[in-house]
Design a protein around this motif. Sequence first.
Motif, short mmCIF file in Angstrom:
data_model
loop_
_atom_site.label_atom_id
_atom_site.label_comp_id
_atom_site.label_asym_id
_atom_site.label_seq_id
_atom_site.Cartn_x
_atom_site.Cartn_y
_atom_site.Cartn_z
N ALA A 50 0.85 -1.19 0.00
CA ALA A 50 0.00 0.00 0.00
C ALA A 50 0.88 1.24 0.00
O ALA A 50 1.88 1.31 0.71
CB ALA A 50 -0.90 0.00 1.23
N SER A 51 0.53 2.19 -0.82
CA SER A 51 1.31 3.42 -0.86
C SER A 51 0.84 4.35 0.25
O SER A 51 -0.30 4.29 0.70
CB SER A 51 1.17 4.10 -2.22
OG SER A 51 -0.17 4.42 -2.47
N LYS A 52 1.73 5.19 0.68
CA LYS A 52 1.44 6.14 1.74
C LYS A 52 1.36 7.53 1.14
O LYS A 52 2.23 7.92 0.36
CB LYS A 52 2.53 6.07 2.80
CG LYS A 52 2.24 6.90 4.01
CD LYS A 52 3.33 6.72 5.06
CE LYS A 52 3.04 7.59 6.25
NZ LYS A 52 4.10 7.50 7.25
N LEU A 53 0.34 8.25 1.48
CA LEU A 53 0.18 9.60 0.95
C LEU A 53 1.15 10.54 1.64
O LEU A 53 1.34 10.46 2.85
CB LEU A 53 -1.26 10.09 1.18
CG LEU A 53 -2.34 9.27 0.47
CD1 LEU A 53 -3.72 9.76 0.87
CD2 LEU A 53 -2.17 9.36 -1.03
N PRO A 54 1.77 11.44 0.89
CA PRO A 54 2.68 12.40 1.53
C PRO A 54 1.89 13.40 2.36
O PRO A 54 0.73 13.71 2.08
CB PRO A 54 3.36 13.08 0.33
CG PRO A 54 2.41 12.91 -0.79
CD PRO A 54 1.69 11.62 -0.55
N ALA A 55 2.55 13.92 3.38
CA ALA A 55 1.88 14.86 4.28
C ALA A 55 1.58 16.19 3.58
O ALA A 55 0.77 16.97 4.07
CB ALA A 55 2.74 15.10 5.51
N THR A 56 2.19 16.49 2.47
CA THR A 56 1.97 17.74 1.76
C THR A 56 0.84 17.66 0.73
O THR A 56 0.55 18.63 0.05
CB THR A 56 3.25 18.19 1.04
OG1 THR A 56 3.65 17.14 0.16
CG2 THR A 56 4.35 18.49 2.03
N LEU A 57 0.22 16.51 0.62
CA LEU A 57 -0.84 16.33 -0.36
C LEU A 57 -2.13 17.00 0.12
O LEU A 57 -2.63 16.69 1.19
CB LEU A 57 -1.10 14.84 -0.59
CG LEU A 57 -2.16 14.50 -1.63
CD1 LEU A 57 -1.67 14.89 -3.02
CD2 LEU A 57 -2.46 13.02 -1.58
N PRO A 58 -2.67 17.94 -0.66
CA PRO A 58 -3.93 18.57 -0.25
C PRO A 58 -5.07 17.55 -0.32
O PRO A 58 -5.10 16.69 -1.17
CB PRO A 58 -4.15 19.68 -1.27
CG PRO A 58 -3.09 19.54 -2.29
CD PRO A 58 -2.17 18.46 -1.90
N ILE A 59 -6.00 17.68 0.62
CA ILE A 59 -7.13 16.76 0.60
C ILE A 59 -8.30 17.31 -0.19
O ILE A 59 -9.26 16.62 -0.42
CB ILE A 59 -7.58 16.37 2.02
CG1 ILE A 59 -8.00 17.60 2.81
CG2 ILE A 59 -6.51 15.58 2.72
CD1 ILE A 59 -8.61 17.28 4.15
N GLY A 60 -8.19 18.56 -0.61
CA GLY A 60 -9.26 19.12 -1.42
C GLY A 60 -10.31 19.83 -0.58
O GLY A 60 -10.36 19.70 0.64
N HIS B 279 -6.81 21.36 4.89
CA HIS B 279 -6.47 21.11 3.50
C HIS B 279 -5.20 20.29 3.33
O HIS B 279 -4.90 19.85 2.25
CB HIS B 279 -6.35 22.44 2.75
CG HIS B 279 -7.68 23.10 2.56
ND1 HIS B 279 -8.60 22.66 1.65
CD2 HIS B 279 -8.25 24.15 3.19
CE1 HIS B 279 -9.68 23.42 1.71
NE2 HIS B 279 -9.49 24.33 2.64
N PHE B 280 -4.43 20.14 4.37
CA PHE B 280 -3.21 19.35 4.31
C PHE B 280 -3.21 18.38 5.47
O PHE B 280 -3.87 18.58 6.47
CB PHE B 280 -1.96 20.24 4.37
CG PHE B 280 -1.83 21.14 3.19
CD1 PHE B 280 -1.19 20.72 2.05
CD2 PHE B 280 -2.35 22.43 3.20
CE1 PHE B 280 -1.07 21.54 0.94
CE2 PHE B 280 -2.24 23.24 2.10
CZ PHE B 280 -1.60 22.80 0.96
N TYR B 281 -2.42 17.34 5.34
CA TYR B 281 -2.30 16.40 6.45
C TYR B 281 -1.55 17.09 7.58
O TYR B 281 -0.60 17.82 7.35
CB TYR B 281 -1.59 15.13 5.98
CG TYR B 281 -2.45 14.36 5.00
CD1 TYR B 281 -3.39 13.47 5.48
CD2 TYR B 281 -2.37 14.57 3.64
CE1 TYR B 281 -4.21 12.78 4.61
CE2 TYR B 281 -3.19 13.89 2.76
CZ TYR B 281 -4.10 13.00 3.25
OH TYR B 281 -4.93 12.33 2.40
#
Length: 161
Positions: A112-122, A135-137
């Motif tokens: 399973a890939s892990k989402l980066p903490a800088t990825l906006p959730i929208g 908006h960010f982790y």
Amino acid sequence: MATVAQVAKASLQRILVQASEAPLEPDEYQDYIFALNNYMAQLDAQGIMLGYTVVDSLGDEVTVPTGALRGIIANMAIEVAPDYGGVVSEGLALAARQGMQTMRTIGQRIRASKLPATLPIGSGNENESYGLSGHFYPDQEAEILAETTGAIGLEVNTNGG
């Protein structure tokens, strides 16, 4: 599942060492079992996890998915051909390549890939019931905001034109 005897016989017949009615000597089978255990350990080390357990005798089960047997038989035939004076045909080499591809498909686990903490959730999915609150982790939000005021200013030495 197949036994070691079945896999060994099939492999050795592929290199024309064993006729269907002529048995091999026990020490020749022990050499094959040793080679099989080493070959399967090598696959495991390469990340091709087939669930193989080390075998000791001809009656032991070869604990791999049925789809991997063709590849094991063909590749083991090529592996032991020099030891038994066997002949590797083009058809056997092709079966070994195709079998190896099948073993890779069966034995490689996709993590399973892990989402980066800088990825906006929208926007629109900031609902606490989903566990999302920004908006960010949260663990790297401070690193994302470059300015202490929360505003991004014009960089130094940039051309405004």
